[in-house]
Design an enzyme around this catalytic site. Structure first.
Site, PDB file in Angstrom:
ATOM      1  N   LYS A 155      45.042  53.466  53.331  1.00 12.22           N
ATOM      2  CA  LYS A 155      44.359  52.745  54.413  1.00 12.22           C
ATOM      3  C   LYS A 155      44.393  53.577  55.695  1.00 12.22           C
ATOM      4  O   LYS A 155      43.399  53.624  56.434  1.00 12.22           O
ATOM      5  CB  LYS A 155      44.957  51.359  54.616  1.00 12.22           C
ATOM      6  CG  LYS A 155      44.592  50.434  53.453  1.00 12.22           C
ATOM      7  CD  LYS A 155      44.733  48.969  53.771  1.00 12.22           C
ATOM      8  CE  LYS A 155      44.068  48.110  52.718  1.00 12.22           C
ATOM      9  NZ  LYS A 155      44.973  47.469  51.771  1.00 12.22           N
ATOM     10  N   LYS A 172      37.367  52.911  42.667  1.00 17.37           N
ATOM     11  CA  LYS A 172      37.934  51.635  42.241  1.00 17.37           C
ATOM     12  C   LYS A 172      37.167  50.477  42.885  1.00 17.37           C
ATOM     13  O   LYS A 172      36.881  50.520  44.091  1.00 17.37           O
ATOM     14  CB  LYS A 172      39.409  51.566  42.685  1.00 17.37           C
ATOM     15  CG  LYS A 172      40.095  50.277  42.313  1.00 17.37           C
ATOM     16  CD  LYS A 172      41.255  49.935  43.239  1.00 17.37           C
ATOM     17  CE  LYS A 172      41.144  48.490  43.652  1.00 17.37           C
ATOM     18  NZ  LYS A 172      42.145  47.820  44.351  1.00 17.37           N
ATOM     19  N   LYS A 190      37.361  44.782  47.207  1.00 16.84           N
ATOM     20  CA  LYS A 190      36.709  44.043  48.290  1.00 16.84           C
ATOM     21  C   LYS A 190      36.668  44.896  49.545  1.00 16.84           C
ATOM     22  O   LYS A 190      35.737  44.810  50.333  1.00 16.84           O
ATOM     23  CB  LYS A 190      37.485  42.764  48.585  1.00 16.84           C
ATOM     24  CG  LYS A 190      37.498  41.792  47.444  1.00 16.84           C
ATOM     25  CD  LYS A 190      38.339  40.571  47.817  1.00 16.84           C
ATOM     26  CE  LYS A 190      39.101  40.045  46.641  1.00 16.84           C
ATOM     27  NZ  LYS A 190      40.558  40.343  46.701  1.00 16.84           N
TER      28      LYS A 190
HETATM   29  P1  ADP Z   1      40.821  43.912  46.166  1.00 16.09           P
HETATM   30  O1  ADP Z   1      41.250  45.343  46.004  1.00 16.09           O
HETATM   31  O2  ADP Z   1      39.430  43.709  45.731  1.00 16.09           O
HETATM   32  O3  ADP Z   1      41.097  43.349  47.537  1.00 16.09           O
HETATM   33  P2  ADP Z   1      43.118  42.397  45.361  1.00 16.09           P
HETATM   34  O4  ADP Z   1      43.972  43.396  46.060  1.00 16.09           O
HETATM   35  O5  ADP Z   1      43.064  41.017  45.938  1.00 16.09           O
HETATM   36  O6  ADP Z   1      41.669  43.034  45.171  1.00 16.09           O
HETATM   37  O7  ADP Z   1      43.588  42.299  43.858  1.00 16.09           O
HETATM   38  C1  ADP Z   1      43.785  41.117  43.097  1.00 16.09           C
HETATM   39  C2  ADP Z   1      44.133  41.505  41.680  1.00 16.09           C
HETATM   40  O8  ADP Z   1      43.019  42.143  41.069  1.00 16.09           O
HETATM   41  C3  ADP Z   1      45.288  42.498  41.586  1.00 16.09           C
HETATM   42  O9  ADP Z   1      46.066  42.202  40.447  1.00 16.09           O
HETATM   43  C4  ADP Z   1      44.608  43.828  41.429  1.00 16.09           C
HETATM   44  O10 ADP Z   1      45.403  44.773  40.764  1.00 16.09           O
HETATM   45  C5  ADP Z   1      43.399  43.439  40.604  1.00 16.09           C
HETATM   46  N1  ADP Z   1      42.300  44.375  40.852  1.00 16.09           N
HETATM   47  C6  ADP Z   1      41.634  44.541  42.008  1.00 16.09           C
HETATM   48  N2  ADP Z   1      40.680  45.473  41.886  1.00 16.09           N
HETATM   49  C7  ADP Z   1      40.765  45.910  40.593  1.00 16.09           C
HETATM   50  C8  ADP Z   1      40.041  46.884  39.834  1.00 16.09           C
HETATM   51  N3  ADP Z   1      39.048  47.569  40.382  1.00 16.09           N
HETATM   52  N4  ADP Z   1      40.389  47.076  38.554  1.00 16.09           N
HETATM   53  C9  ADP Z   1      41.391  46.374  37.978  1.00 16.09           C
HETATM   54  N5  ADP Z   1      42.107  45.443  38.642  1.00 16.09           N
HETATM   55  C10 ADP Z   1      41.800  45.213  39.937  1.00 16.09           C
END
Ligand code: ADP
Ligand code: TRP
Length: 323
Positions: free
Chosen positions: A111, A190, A193
């Site tokens: 970040k 990856k 959000k």
């Molecule tokens: P984001 O990165 O979209 O904000 P979060 O951090 O809220 O997502 O992640 C929520 C869950 O979804 C976590 O267990 C995270 O490891 C999983 N996750 C998020 N993005 C991915 C991805 N691209 N592939 C696999 N798992 C993911």
């Protein structure tokens, strides 16, 4: 019965990475485990400063989970901020967490590298996450690969606390599934959000089509075999069983494949897959009171467990000075 726990940030619309990386497994596991599932709005405060957006995302994330089949009769399902005990535990854990541990966090470093000006909340995010897990005595935590290090930090913090004050916390195990651990976004990075590259589970059909059509592809000519190590192949594979995946793989190896056809198929497949859940979601979005009631009951159940662990931790560190 194992206690399985995981959370998701309400920092935007939930997407295919969230679904295949974590939500789908959680919903499946509710049948045979003591499942704890929550929306981590305290964590989202580290990056969202728009009150209405946070409120909307929190509610919609709850609707998404319920629409996809999370059953509040089987699962403890709540919003993190409704059980503030976890913030007190965060403070107790902060004092057994070395600065070096936090400084090594790759998600924090990423970040910073992306130009975000860090706040203290973002820096100490992993301690709040450790508190989330330890406050509920979780045995197993299903997550995507991006959370692996955070889970290791939770374990380190729990071990350090137990070593300093006595055995209070369960040491949690991460559960990462190799086939779904890293879902790529439409740009090939990856899916996240925070990268603006997601395919939301419940985007309207027009938006969905546009997003799928914009998944990056290479410029291999039609009459040559195509690269399977590519976001389109990987995303489409998520919806396929092993036989279908083999067929897709054969098509990629055979000259003549057009990416636009595959994208159209993926769109149809996604509409078909999430279609039944869409209606349920629309219903829930219109029945706010029902959703709030579910979350309230979940918070009450969660608070009983959180109190128990928090009291043990308070006792262990010497805050209960009257006894
Ligand atoms: P984001 O990165 O979209 O904000 P979060 O951090 O809220 O997502 O992640 C929520 C869950 O979804 C976590 O267990 C995270 O490891 C999983 N996750 C998020 N993005 C991915 C991805 N691209 N592939 C696999 N798992 C993911
Ligand atoms: N940090 C996790 C993520 O961004 C979300 C999270 C917060 C979490 N608390 C948790 C995940 C506890 C599992 C267990 O994905």
């Amino acid at each position: 019965m194992k206690r399985v726990l995981s959370g998701i940030q309400p920092s935007g619309q939930l997407h295919l990475g969230n679904y295949f990386g974590m939500m789908e497994r959680m919903i499946r596991y509710q049948e045979q485990n003591d499942l704890f599932c929550f929306i981590v709005n305290y964590h989202a405060l580290t990056t969202i400063f728009d009150r209405e957006k946070l409120k909307r995302n929190t509610f919609e994330a709850a609707c998404d989970f319920l629409a996809l089949g999370l059953d509040p009769d089987k699962v403890t399902f709540w919003v993190q901020g409704d059980v503030p005990q976890v913030t007190e535990l965060t403070w107790l854990l902060s004092n057994v967490t070395g600065m070096g541990l936090l400084e090594r966090a790759t998600s924090y470093k990423d970040k910073l590298a992306k130009g975000l000006t860090p706040n203290v909340g973002l820096f100490s995010y992993p301690i709040l996450m450790a508190a989330d897990i330890l406050c509920y005595g979780a045995d197993l935590v299903p997550v995507g690969k991006d959370q692996k290090q955070h889970l290791e930090m939770s374990r380190d913090i729990a071990l350090r606390f137990n070593k300093t004050y006595g055995e209070v916390f369960v040491i949690p195990e991460p559960e990462i599934e190799t086939t779904t651990q890293l879902v790529p976004g439409i740009d090939g990075q990856k899916m996240s959000k925070s990268y603006g590259n997601t395919i939301p589970l419940f985007a309207d059909e027009k938006t969905l089509k546009k997003l799928i059509m914009s998944i990056v592809t290479d410029s291999t000519p039609v009459d040559e075999p195509k690269d399977k190590n590519s976001p389109l192949f990987q995303i489409y594979s998520l919806f396929l069983n092993s036989e279908e995946r083999q067929k897709l793989s054969d098509r990629y190896d055979t000259p003549g494949l057009r990416y636009s056809e595959i994208k159209k198929e993926l769109y149809d497949r996604m509409i078909e897959y999430f279609g039944p859940y869409r209606d349920k979601r629309d219903y829930l979005i219109k029945h706010r009171d029902y959703v709030f009631e579910v979350l309230e009951q979940g918070a009450q159940k969660a608070a009983v467990v959180a109190d128990e662990y928090l009291q043990k931790a308070r006792e262990a560190v010497g805050l209960n000075y009257r006894s």
